[in-house]
Write a protein that holds these residues in place. Structure first.
Motif, PDB file in Angstrom:
ATOM      1  N   SER A  89      66.341  11.649  30.267  1.00  0.00           N
ATOM      2  CA  SER A  89      67.908  12.208  30.664  1.00  0.00           C
ATOM      3  C   SER A  89      68.518  12.199  31.853  1.00  0.00           C
ATOM      4  CB  SER A  89      68.425  13.096  29.405  1.00  0.00           C
ATOM      5  OG  SER A  89      68.179  13.956  29.447  1.00  0.00           O
ATOM      6  N   ASP A 131      66.361   3.826  31.167  1.00  0.00           N
ATOM      7  CA  ASP A 131      66.976   3.695  30.636  1.00  0.00           C
ATOM      8  C   ASP A 131      67.353   2.069  31.117  1.00  0.00           C
ATOM      9  OD1 ASP A 131      69.415   6.226  31.055  1.00  0.00           O
ATOM     10  OD2 ASP A 131      67.739   5.983  29.412  1.00  0.00           O
ATOM     11  N   ASN A 144      70.632   0.867  38.971  1.00  0.00           N
ATOM     12  CA  ASN A 144      70.676  -0.077  40.215  1.00  0.00           C
ATOM     13  C   ASN A 144      70.907   0.510  41.027  1.00  0.00           C
ATOM     14  OD1 ASN A 144      73.781   1.128  40.873  1.00  0.00           O
ATOM     15  ND2 ASN A 144      74.531  -0.997  40.059  1.00  0.00           N
ATOM     16  N   PHE A 145      70.644   1.901  41.623  1.00  0.00           N
ATOM     17  CA  PHE A 145      70.110   2.857  42.778  1.00  0.00           C
ATOM     18  C   PHE A 145      68.518   3.348  42.126  1.00  0.00           C
ATOM     19  CE2 PHE A 145      73.623   5.260  40.765  1.00  0.00           C
ATOM     20  CZ  PHE A 145      73.257   6.280  41.183  1.00  0.00           C
ATOM     21  N   ARG A 159      79.191   5.050  43.544  1.00  0.00           N
ATOM     22  CA  ARG A 159      78.064   6.031  42.828  1.00  0.00           C
ATOM     23  C   ARG A 159      78.443   7.106  42.673  1.00  0.00           C
ATOM     24  NH1 ARG A 159      72.880   5.074  46.497  1.00  0.00           N
ATOM     25  NH2 ARG A 159      72.375   2.563  45.976  1.00  0.00           N
ATOM     26  N   LEU A 167      70.501  15.839  35.920  1.00  0.00           N
ATOM     27  CA  LEU A 167      71.446  14.954  35.414  1.00  0.00           C
ATOM     28  C   LEU A 167      71.744  13.583  34.580  1.00  0.00           C
ATOM     29  CD1 LEU A 167      72.243  13.570  39.477  1.00  0.00           C
ATOM     30  CD2 LEU A 167      73.549  15.561  38.375  1.00  0.00           C
ATOM     31  N   LYS A 220      72.261  10.370  32.999  1.00  0.00           N
ATOM     32  CA  LYS A 220      72.859   9.121  33.633  1.00  0.00           C
ATOM     33  C   LYS A 220      73.869   8.677  32.455  1.00  0.00           C
ATOM     34  CE  LYS A 220      71.174   7.570  37.280  1.00  0.00           C
ATOM     35  NZ  LYS A 220      68.893   7.673  37.847  1.00  0.00           N
ATOM     36  N   LYS A 227      74.169   5.832  29.841  1.00  0.00           N
ATOM     37  CA  LYS A 227      73.484   4.367  29.537  1.00  0.00           C
ATOM     38  C   LYS A 227      74.283   2.918  29.987  1.00  0.00           C
ATOM     39  CE  LYS A 227      69.810   4.634  26.526  1.00  0.00           C
ATOM     40  NZ  LYS A 227      69.694   5.312  25.969  1.00  0.00           N
ATOM     41  N   PRO A 242      75.026   2.375  34.806  1.00  0.00           N
ATOM     42  CA  PRO A 242      74.432   3.827  34.900  1.00  0.00           C
ATOM     43  C   PRO A 242      74.753   3.996  36.827  1.00  0.00           C
ATOM     44  CG  PRO A 242      73.297   1.581  34.929  1.00  0.00           C
ATOM     45  CD  PRO A 242      74.484   1.463  34.454  1.00  0.00           C
ATOM     46  N   ASN A 243      75.622   3.155  36.943  1.00  0.00           N
ATOM     47  CA  ASN A 243      76.396   4.364  38.258  1.00  0.00           C
ATOM     48  C   ASN A 243      77.042   5.241  38.148  1.00  0.00           C
ATOM     49  OD1 ASN A 243      75.699   2.433  39.862  1.00  0.00           O
ATOM     50  ND2 ASN A 243      77.976   1.698  39.934  1.00  0.00           N
ATOM     51  N   VAL A 271      73.373  11.433  46.845  1.00  0.00           N
ATOM     52  CA  VAL A 271      73.491  10.434  46.440  1.00  0.00           C
ATOM     53  C   VAL A 271      73.954   9.512  46.155  1.00  0.00           C
ATOM     54  CG1 VAL A 271      72.521   9.397  44.112  1.00  0.00           C
ATOM     55  CG2 VAL A 271      71.242  11.503  45.446  1.00  0.00           C
ATOM     56  N   TYR A 272      75.660  10.613  45.786  1.00  0.00           N
ATOM     57  CA  TYR A 272      76.463  10.247  44.847  1.00  0.00           C
ATOM     58  C   TYR A 272      77.272   9.724  46.470  1.00  0.00           C
ATOM     59  CZ  TYR A 272      73.770  10.515  40.700  1.00  0.00           C
ATOM     60  OH  TYR A 272      73.348  10.609  39.937  1.00  0.00           O
TER      61      TYR A 272
END
Ligand SMILES: Nc1ncnc2c1ncn2[C@@H]1O[C@H](COP(=O)(O)OP(=O)(O)O)[C@@H](O)[C@H]1O
Ligand SMILES: [Mg+2]
Lengths: 300, 267
Positions: free
Chosen positions: A15, A21, A25-26, B33, B74, B76, B78, B81-82, B112-113
């Motif tokens: 996770s 998963d 996309n980055f 993101r 973090l 993500k 499912k 994924p952004n 990153v975001y």
């Protein structure tokens, strides 16, 4: 053997930032925060910060008396326990394991390096008194706490090292503590940490968590997060009458409940099998798996 | 530069967490993101609304304690994924983290975001101060109730005092029929008191409760509910698009609503 292997396997990092998963996309990335300038300096200056994260309020019996060990000062701990948490933990220990605390056993409070004011000491005393446990003496390595205790009329011993009392950390590091028995419902937000096996006679609700270095037994419904063998022991097990956890962890393995719950629950056991965490019906587990774990067998 | 936005209200139960989950998901759907940060230590909820509770391994506190890296904590999503969630610790009080530590977490996330949404706890104490410490913008969530609006007003003042100037309003749980019957404050009434730019109005919608229980934000629904559309609109406005306010007025047209619509102020 085990009828239900549908628990989804996760490694500790699933996770996290790994694209396990699919469809991320980055780019895979590593993200770290800047070090805390304050504590790094502090840590260097201080006498070794408390490194064991598993310390909570704890009772220990020792030669006819009861030691009440407080967690170390929050400033120095990686897993700080503040006064409000401490009070809640003590309350839970007192009410959850009541039957094992013999009334009228003198209690020695090992405050370690925690700062306690006289009001807090009196509050601890009041809670102990409710359980008919007389507070006999207070040990502290902090002058201020010792003065506060003395001013409030308690016998005090100021000590720089823990000495024989409460064993210190070194002595008890290798051996696990006695099982912690809790007769209570663990509600959301409660975290129980114990350097040994934890037995709960009651439910572990969603949002609660148990981190134990030994096994975890829930004589009730397990719906929170539990971590057995938290120190890395892969032989540890989790048993529950009603196994419906948010998440199970044994040593470094993580598993989640399947999306669709079974129609009926039966007592089950979670353990680490060849391919991660497995769940077996308790009745069948005893027959099928116990022999494989006898100490004569080589362990993985 | 990343946008760091705190969702706050003063009063509890007005829909901060619901808004954070839906806005975060809608922004991620739009290709942004997004990191959503649960700053409600001790009463975390955001993971539940996003259906991510069982995937949490580490929390923000573990990162601060050096137990893991930030990317490991973090979670993500499912489905999208952004979107990533930085979970709060459930077992700690709001005092267990300091504003300066929050800043370090958020600062790292900006690498990153490009959208960071911070779900703040109720109240104006330590937890609130942590949640605004790193924010550059704020979205005030309020319901059309006197008490919620009063608290929102107080919070707006505190935000201004903390140099957060870009403060915008989301009015949640509006019930047009009650407004028409003059039993509920109207959008205009609320704006009249708070006088900050309006980002959107979300109707009271029982689908919100359905989605909460499923752990699936409304904006993921195939056929969007009214609230789902409203959240999507808010996310578009947040990205600078001009989207007209949804028409929430009740069908039976009387002279006044028609007149209001003519002037473009219908709720
Ligand atoms: N637009 C809405 N329509 C109906 N119920 C809503 C709406 N927004 C929020 N709620 C409900 O209000 C309650 C509180 O929402 P929540 O987002 O947890 O508030 P907060 O985070 O501000 O405490 C939840 O039960 C939620 O389902
Ligand atoms: Mg909330």
């Amino acid at each position: 053997m085990a009828p239900d292997f549908s628990f989804m396997q996760d490694s500790q990092s699933d996770s996290s930032g790994t694209p396990a998963d699919g469809g991320v996309n980055f780019d895979n990335f590593i993200l770290e925060i800047e070090p805390d300038p304050e504590t790094t300096q502090e840590e260097a200056a201080q006498t070794k910060p408390e490194s064991n994260p598993n310390l909570q309020v704890q009772f220990k019996s020792e030669r006819g008396r009861l030691l009440l060990l407080l967690p170390p000062a929050p400033e120095k701990s990686r897993n700080p326990v503040y006064w409000e948490d401490l009070r809640d933990q003590l309350k839970r220990r007192l009410s959850g394991g009541e039957r094992f605390l013999q009334p009228h056993t003198p209690v020695h409070l090992i405050a370690r390096d925690r700062l306690l004011n006289s009001q807090q000491i009196q509050e601890i005393d009041a809670m102990l008194s409710d359980a008919q446990l007389p507070l006999k003496r207070i040990y502290s390595s902090r002058r201020q706490s010792a003065v506060a205790a003395a001013t409030a009329g308690y016998s005090v011993e100021q000590q720089t090292t823990l000495g024989h009392l409460g064993q210190g950390q070194e002595a008890s590091r290798q051996a696990m503590d006695e099982p912690l028995y809790l007769q209570t419902t663990l509600r959301s937000g409660v975290e129980v940490r114990h350097r040994g096996t934890v037995i709960v006679l009651g439910d572990a609700n969603p949002g609660s968590s148990i981190v134990a270095e030994g096994d975890i037994f829930i004589w009730g419904r397990l719906r929170g997060v539990v971590h057995a063998g938290a120190d890395g022991n892969r032989q540890c097990r989790i048993m529950a009458l009603h196994m419906q956890p948010t998440q199970l962890r044994i040593a470094d393995q993580v598993a989640r409940s399947p999306e669709d719950p079974p129609a009926q629950y039966q007592p089950e056991v979670a353990y680490i099998g060849p391919d991660g965490i497995r769940i077996a019906l308790a009745a069948e587990f005893a027959l099928a798996d116990l022999p494989a774990n006898l100490p004569t067998q080589e362990s993985p | 530069m990343s946008r760091i936005i705190v969702m706050t209200s003063g009063k509890g139960g007005v829909g901060k967490t619901t808004c954070t989950a839906n806005l975060g998901m809608a922004l991620a759907k739009a290709g942004q993101r997004v990191a959503v940060v649960d700053a409600d230590f001790g009463l975390r909820n955001l993971d539940l609304l996003l259906g991510l509770e069982n995937r949490i391994v580490y929390t923000a506190l573990d990162v601060l304690a050096g137990e893991c890296r930030l990317d490991q904590a973090l979670v993500k999503d499912k489905r999208q994924p952004n979107l990533a969630l930085l979970p709060a610790a459930q077992n700690r009080s709001k005092e267990s983290i300091k504003p300066e530590q929050m800043k370090r977490l958020i600062k790292a996330l900006t690498k990153v975001y490009n959208f960071i949404l911070i779900d703040s706890p109720a109240g104006i104490e330590m937890g609130f101060r942590n949640s605004i410490a790193a924010a550059r913008e704020a979205i005030i969530v309020t319901t059309p109730e006197i008490s919620a609006v009063r608290d929102a007003d107080r919070v707006i003042g505190l935000l201004e005092a903390n140099d957060i100037k870009a403060v915008r309003l989301v009015i949640n749980r509006l019930r047009p029929a009650m407004v028409a019957a003059e039993q509920m404050m109207s959008v205009k009434d609320v704006q009249g008191i708070l006088s900050i730019p309006l980002l959107g109005v979300i109707p009271d919608d029982e689908q919100v409760i359905v989605s909460t229980n499923k752990g699936e934000p409304l904006v993921l629904d195939e056929k969007l509910s009214k609230a789902g559309i409203a959240f999507t609109n808010v996310s578009q406005r947040l990205q600078g698009e001009k989207v007209p306010l949804m028409d929430l007025s009740i069908p039976q047209d009387n002279f006044f609503t028609r007149l209001k619509r003519l002037f473009g102020v219908s709720s």
